[in-house]
Write an enzyme that holds these catalytic residues in place. Structure first.
Site, PDB file in Angstrom:
ATOM      1  N   VAL A  92     -25.461 -68.906 -25.694  1.00 19.26           N
ATOM      2  CA  VAL A  92     -24.844 -67.680 -25.174  1.00 19.26           C
ATOM      3  C   VAL A  92     -25.894 -66.569 -25.117  1.00 19.26           C
ATOM      4  CG1 VAL A  92     -23.181 -65.867 -25.792  1.00 19.26           C
ATOM      5  CG2 VAL A  92     -22.509 -68.256 -25.875  1.00 19.26           C
ATOM      6  N   SER A 117     -21.296 -64.811 -20.081  1.00 16.96           N
ATOM      7  CA  SER A 117     -20.256 -63.775 -20.158  1.00 16.96           C
ATOM      8  C   SER A 117     -19.255 -63.967 -19.018  1.00 16.96           C
ATOM      9  CB  SER A 117     -20.854 -62.365 -20.144  1.00 16.96           C
ATOM     10  OG  SER A 117     -21.562 -62.143 -18.968  1.00 16.96           O
ATOM     11  N   ALA A 118     -19.747 -64.394 -17.860  1.00 17.87           N
ATOM     12  CA  ALA A 118     -18.827 -64.667 -16.747  1.00 17.87           C
ATOM     13  C   ALA A 118     -17.949 -65.859 -17.075  1.00 17.87           C
ATOM     14  CB  ALA A 118     -19.626 -64.950 -15.471  1.00 17.87           C
ATOM     15  N   GLY A 153     -29.000 -65.984 -20.267  1.00 15.59           N
ATOM     16  CA  GLY A 153     -29.120 -65.805 -18.818  1.00 15.59           C
ATOM     17  C   GLY A 153     -28.448 -66.908 -18.019  1.00 15.59           C
ATOM     18  N   ASP A 170     -21.687 -64.154 -10.682  1.00 15.58           N
ATOM     19  CA  ASP A 170     -21.534 -65.081 -11.813  1.00 15.58           C
ATOM     20  C   ASP A 170     -20.079 -65.508 -11.990  1.00 15.58           C
ATOM     21  OD1 ASP A 170     -24.179 -64.414 -12.083  1.00 15.58           O
ATOM     22  OD2 ASP A 170     -24.068 -63.801 -14.179  1.00 15.58           O
TER      23      ASP A 170
HETATM   24  C1  MEV Z   1     -27.026 -61.797 -13.770  1.00 17.19           C
HETATM   25  O1  MEV Z   1     -26.716 -63.169 -13.983  1.00 17.19           O
HETATM   26  C2  MEV Z   1     -27.230 -61.525 -12.315  1.00 17.19           C
HETATM   27  C3  MEV Z   1     -27.527 -60.084 -11.953  1.00 17.19           C
HETATM   28  O2  MEV Z   1     -27.731 -60.078 -10.527  1.00 17.19           O
HETATM   29  C4  MEV Z   1     -26.409 -59.143 -12.315  1.00 17.19           C
HETATM   30  C5  MEV Z   1     -25.171 -59.324 -11.462  1.00 17.19           C
HETATM   31  O3  MEV Z   1     -25.212 -60.016 -10.441  1.00 17.19           O
HETATM   32  O4  MEV Z   1     -24.141 -58.722 -11.843  1.00 17.19           O
HETATM   33  C6  MEV Z   1     -28.804 -59.585 -12.602  1.00 17.19           C
END
Ligand code: MEV
Length: 335
Positions: free
Chosen positions: A111, A118-119, A114, A161
């Site tokens: 977690v 969270s999504a 990247g 996401d």
């Molecule tokens: C994060 O996984 C992706 C970003 O583009 C943020 C977003 O799309 O909300 C950095």
């Protein structure tokens, strides 16, 4: 009623950060999932138990005098919990009915690295809670509620996401008038990606704000980088549909350079991105918000093992990953 729902994490093949400014993106779900179980209660309380969140960066230090220091990142656990709380609040408002519930969350991926956890937490919570309180939501509604959850918790978020975690597959995402559209891309099944990650110091919110501030400081320059990423994503879609992996790889390299120009890469990520190219990847880039976290390499099947070795050499953690997996699903529902 007791329901177990799961939703996948993701890698961004092209277009992160620019997607926040409504540019298109290409994103793929992965074979690692978040599991949320939800059991309704007879009262109005909500309990949340976080089990096995695989938070990366647990540090064990011991000194000569035998003192042992164990550090873990509780911030990430708390952050996962705040997405669950918001997802329940928005879902019950949307349904017009609230019931107390016991929720448990588990993860089969790290977690906060990247990979869109969270999504996935938001999507799986909306699906589990709505089903447990007696409703069947359409996928588009799950995706919209989970997107609003991310926006409310983070302040700013694109629909990328939460859409991929809901619909799964490999998707070309576009945006118009505060809504989004997805197109599933039929990409050759021999397309292999290898994911690697390093410890991440920053949250997605911090990295999105960093780009925002940079854009305020150098509006023309940063807008032209963002526009170029958008144009590159359109090209990448053509390259992937043609199965031209060499071209698709070069576009990944260009995308990485542009993300670095936005200030979101780090030395550790750059090192991984470059070493995998030296080991024969078609292309590589950071994946997600940056500031540490994940990178991906587009590779030939025979090179997968070499690329994993390359990632380990530079202290990254390779994550064996299949892409294009199923989106949100109900695993179990019982009265
Ligand atoms: C994060 O996984 C992706 C970003 O583009 C943020 C977003 O799309 O909300 C950095």
């Amino acid at each position: 009623m007791k329901v177990l729902a799961s939703a996948p994490g993701k890698v961004t093949l092209y277009g992160e950060h620019a997607v926040v400014y409504k540019k298109p993106a290409i994103v793929a779900s992965i074979d690692k999932r978040i599991y949320v179980s939800c059991k309704t209660r007879d009262d109005n309380s909500v309990t949340i138990r976080a089990l096995n969140l695989q938070v990366p960066g647990v540090i064990l230090t011991y000194s000569q005098d035998g003192e042992i220091i164990f550090e873990t990142d509780y911030g990430r656990v708390l952050s996962a919990v705040s997405y669950i709380k918001e997802a329940i609040s928005l879902t019950s408002q949307f349904l017009g009915s609230f019931k107390g519930a016991d929720l448990t969350i588990e993860s089969s991926m790290p977690v906060g690295a990247g990979l869109g956890t969270s999504a996935a937490v938001s999507v799986a919570t909306v699906a589990a809670y709505s089903k447990a309180v007696g409703y069947e939501l359409e996928l588009k509604d799950i995706a919209r509620l989970a997107w609003s959850t991310e926006k409310n918790v983070q302040g700013i978020a694109s629909p990328m996401d939460t859409s991929i975690s809901t619909f799964g597959g490999i998707v070309y995402l576009t945006q118009e008038n505060d809504d989004f559209n997805i197109e599933h891309l039929d990409i050759p099944s021999d397309m292999n990606v290898v994911v690697g990650y390093v410890k991440r110091q920053f949250k997605t919110k911090d990295m999105v704000e960093l780009v925002k501030r940079y854009r305020e400081k150098y509006p023309d320059l940063i807008d032209s980088v963002i526009d170029t990423i958008g144009n590159l994503v359109v090209e990448a879609k053509k390259a992937l549909l043609k199965g031209d992996l060499k071209y698709a790889g070069e576009l990944m390299n260009i995308n990485h350079g542009l993300l670095d120009a936005l200030g979101v890469s780090t030395k550790e990520l750059n090192d991984l991105v470059y070493i995998v190219r030296a080991f024969g990847a078609y292309g590589s880039k950071l994946s997600g918000a940056g500031g540490g976290g994940s990178m991906i390499a587009l590779v030939d099947k025979e090179k997968v093992s070499d690329i994993k070795t390359a990632i380990s050499i530079l202290n990254g953690t390779p994550l064996p990953t299949k892409i294009g997996c199923e989106g949100v699903r109900i695993e179990k529902a019982e009265e």
